[in-house]
Write a protein that holds these residues in place. Structure first.
Motif, short mmCIF file in Angstrom:
data_model
loop_
_atom_site.label_atom_id
_atom_site.label_comp_id
_atom_site.label_asym_id
_atom_site.label_seq_id
_atom_site.Cartn_x
_atom_site.Cartn_y
_atom_site.Cartn_z
N LEU A 66 0.56 -1.27 0.04
CA LEU A 66 0.02 0.08 0.12
C LEU A 66 0.92 1.20 -0.18
CD1 LEU A 66 -2.51 -1.37 2.48
CD2 LEU A 66 -3.25 -0.43 0.21
N LEU A 67 1.99 1.24 0.98
CA LEU A 67 2.75 2.53 0.87
C LEU A 67 3.53 2.77 -0.59
CD1 LEU A 67 4.39 1.58 4.57
CD2 LEU A 67 2.86 3.76 3.61
N LYS A 68 3.92 1.80 -1.06
CA LYS A 68 4.67 1.72 -2.36
C LYS A 68 3.60 2.16 -3.47
CE LYS A 68 8.47 -1.47 -1.89
NZ LYS A 68 9.11 -2.76 -2.19
N HIS A 69 2.46 1.60 -3.57
CA HIS A 69 1.48 2.25 -4.57
C HIS A 69 0.92 3.61 -4.34
CE1 HIS A 69 -0.99 1.48 -7.95
NE2 HIS A 69 -2.02 2.18 -7.62
N PHE A 70 0.64 3.96 -3.02
CA PHE A 70 0.16 4.94 -2.66
C PHE A 70 1.08 6.04 -1.83
CE2 PHE A 70 -3.44 2.04 -3.07
CZ PHE A 70 -4.44 3.02 -3.89
N PRO A 71 1.99 6.97 -2.42
CA PRO A 71 2.91 7.44 -1.82
C PRO A 71 2.51 8.75 -0.77
CG PRO A 71 2.63 8.27 -4.44
CD PRO A 71 1.80 6.88 -3.91
N ILE A 130 8.69 2.52 8.38
CA ILE A 130 7.91 3.40 7.64
C ILE A 130 8.67 5.05 7.96
CG2 ILE A 130 5.59 4.45 7.57
CD1 ILE A 130 4.42 1.82 8.61
N PRO A 131 8.85 5.63 7.13
CA PRO A 131 9.23 7.08 7.46
C PRO A 131 8.34 7.64 8.30
CG PRO A 131 9.40 6.40 5.27
CD PRO A 131 8.47 5.63 5.76
N LEU A 132 9.00 8.56 9.22
CA LEU A 132 8.31 9.26 10.33
C LEU A 132 7.23 10.30 9.50
CD1 LEU A 132 7.73 10.03 13.19
CD2 LEU A 132 9.50 11.63 12.97
N GLU A 133 7.58 10.75 8.34
CA GLU A 133 6.87 11.68 7.38
C GLU A 133 5.54 11.10 6.92
OE1 GLU A 133 10.67 13.16 8.25
OE2 GLU A 133 10.20 11.48 7.27
N ARG A 134 5.39 9.57 7.20
CA ARG A 134 4.10 9.08 6.71
C ARG A 134 3.53 8.42 7.69
NH1 ARG A 134 5.36 5.74 1.15
NH2 ARG A 134 2.96 5.90 1.09
N ILE A 135 3.65 9.00 9.26
CA ILE A 135 2.98 8.45 10.12
C ILE A 135 1.92 9.59 10.72
CG2 ILE A 135 3.45 7.54 12.53
CD1 ILE A 135 5.91 6.51 11.66
N LEU A 138 4.45 14.84 13.43
CA LEU A 138 3.13 14.23 13.27
C LEU A 138 2.24 15.21 13.17
CD1 LEU A 138 3.62 11.62 16.31
CD2 LEU A 138 3.68 11.24 13.89
N ARG A 139 2.55 16.43 13.81
CA ARG A 139 1.58 17.46 13.35
C ARG A 139 1.30 17.99 12.00
NH1 ARG A 139 1.19 23.37 13.60
NH2 ARG A 139 -0.83 23.81 15.03
N GLU A 140 2.63 18.33 11.52
CA GLU A 140 2.55 18.59 10.06
C GLU A 140 2.31 17.29 9.19
OE1 GLU A 140 6.99 18.76 9.05
OE2 GLU A 140 7.35 20.47 10.54
N ASN A 141 2.13 16.20 9.58
CA ASN A 141 1.67 15.09 8.66
C ASN A 141 0.07 15.16 8.58
OD1 ASN A 141 4.37 14.25 8.68
ND2 ASN A 141 4.07 12.44 9.82
#
Length: 168
Positions: free
Chosen positions: A74-79, A104-109, A158-161
């Motif tokens: 899912l992460l690979k298909h949906f950036p 999982i990169p912190l920017e995707r959490i 996490l706030r930015e995400n």
């Protein structure tokens, strides 16, 4: 044959797929971020979403408790997919989720409570019987610990995400 192999389940499964497909189409047509909670149907989830959701769409994979091999396709298909973690990370039994978190990169959490479920391990039930947003800091601390990052950086990211995902 077990309950999952019966004709009744096959019909129900088709109905669930049909309803899910309609919900995806509606959300995409309205340009709303998707919030996906999936249990034990990740292969179906990926194949359906590939058909109905643009690969660059904003998606929140809510309440993830699985292993990295489950979320990786899912992460690979949906950036633009973000993965939501709850206080389940604080449980000693959640080693698979913590291993996934590491990869999982912190920017995707995204941090979440899934209230009223998943009371953080550190909070005695005698003080609080149900999870609530005020307890999310326990999850953030665990994310920072697992990622070996300062708490302040983890909180800010996490706030930015969340802001990016939900256009806040």
């Amino acid at each position: 044959m077990d309950q999952w192999g019966t004709r009744a389940y096959a019909g129900r499964r088709e109905q669930l797929h049909w309803v899910f497909e309609r919900q995806l189409k509606l959300a995409v047509s309205l340009k709303k971020p998707l919030v996906i909670h999936c249990r034990e149907a990740d292969e179906d989830l990926l194949s359906i979403m590939k058909k109905f959701v643009p690969s660059d769409y904003k998606i929140h994979r809510h309440c993830f408790t699985g292993s990295y091999p489950v979320i990786e396709p899912l992460l690979k298909h949906f950036p633009n997919m973000s993965v939501g973690f709850t206080a389940v990370l604080t449980y000693s039994s959640a080693w698979e989720a913590r291993e996934a978190l590491k990869q999982i990169p912190l920017e995707r959490i995204i941090v979440e409570t899934d209230a009223p479920y998943f009371l953080p391990r550190q909070v005695p039930k005698s003080l609080c019987q149900y999870a609530h947003p005020g307890l999310a800091l326990h999850t953030v601390r665990e994310i920072a610990r697992v990622k070996d990052q300062p708490l302040s950086r983890t909180l800010a990211t996490l706030r930015e995400n969340t802001s990016r995902l939900y256009n806040l």
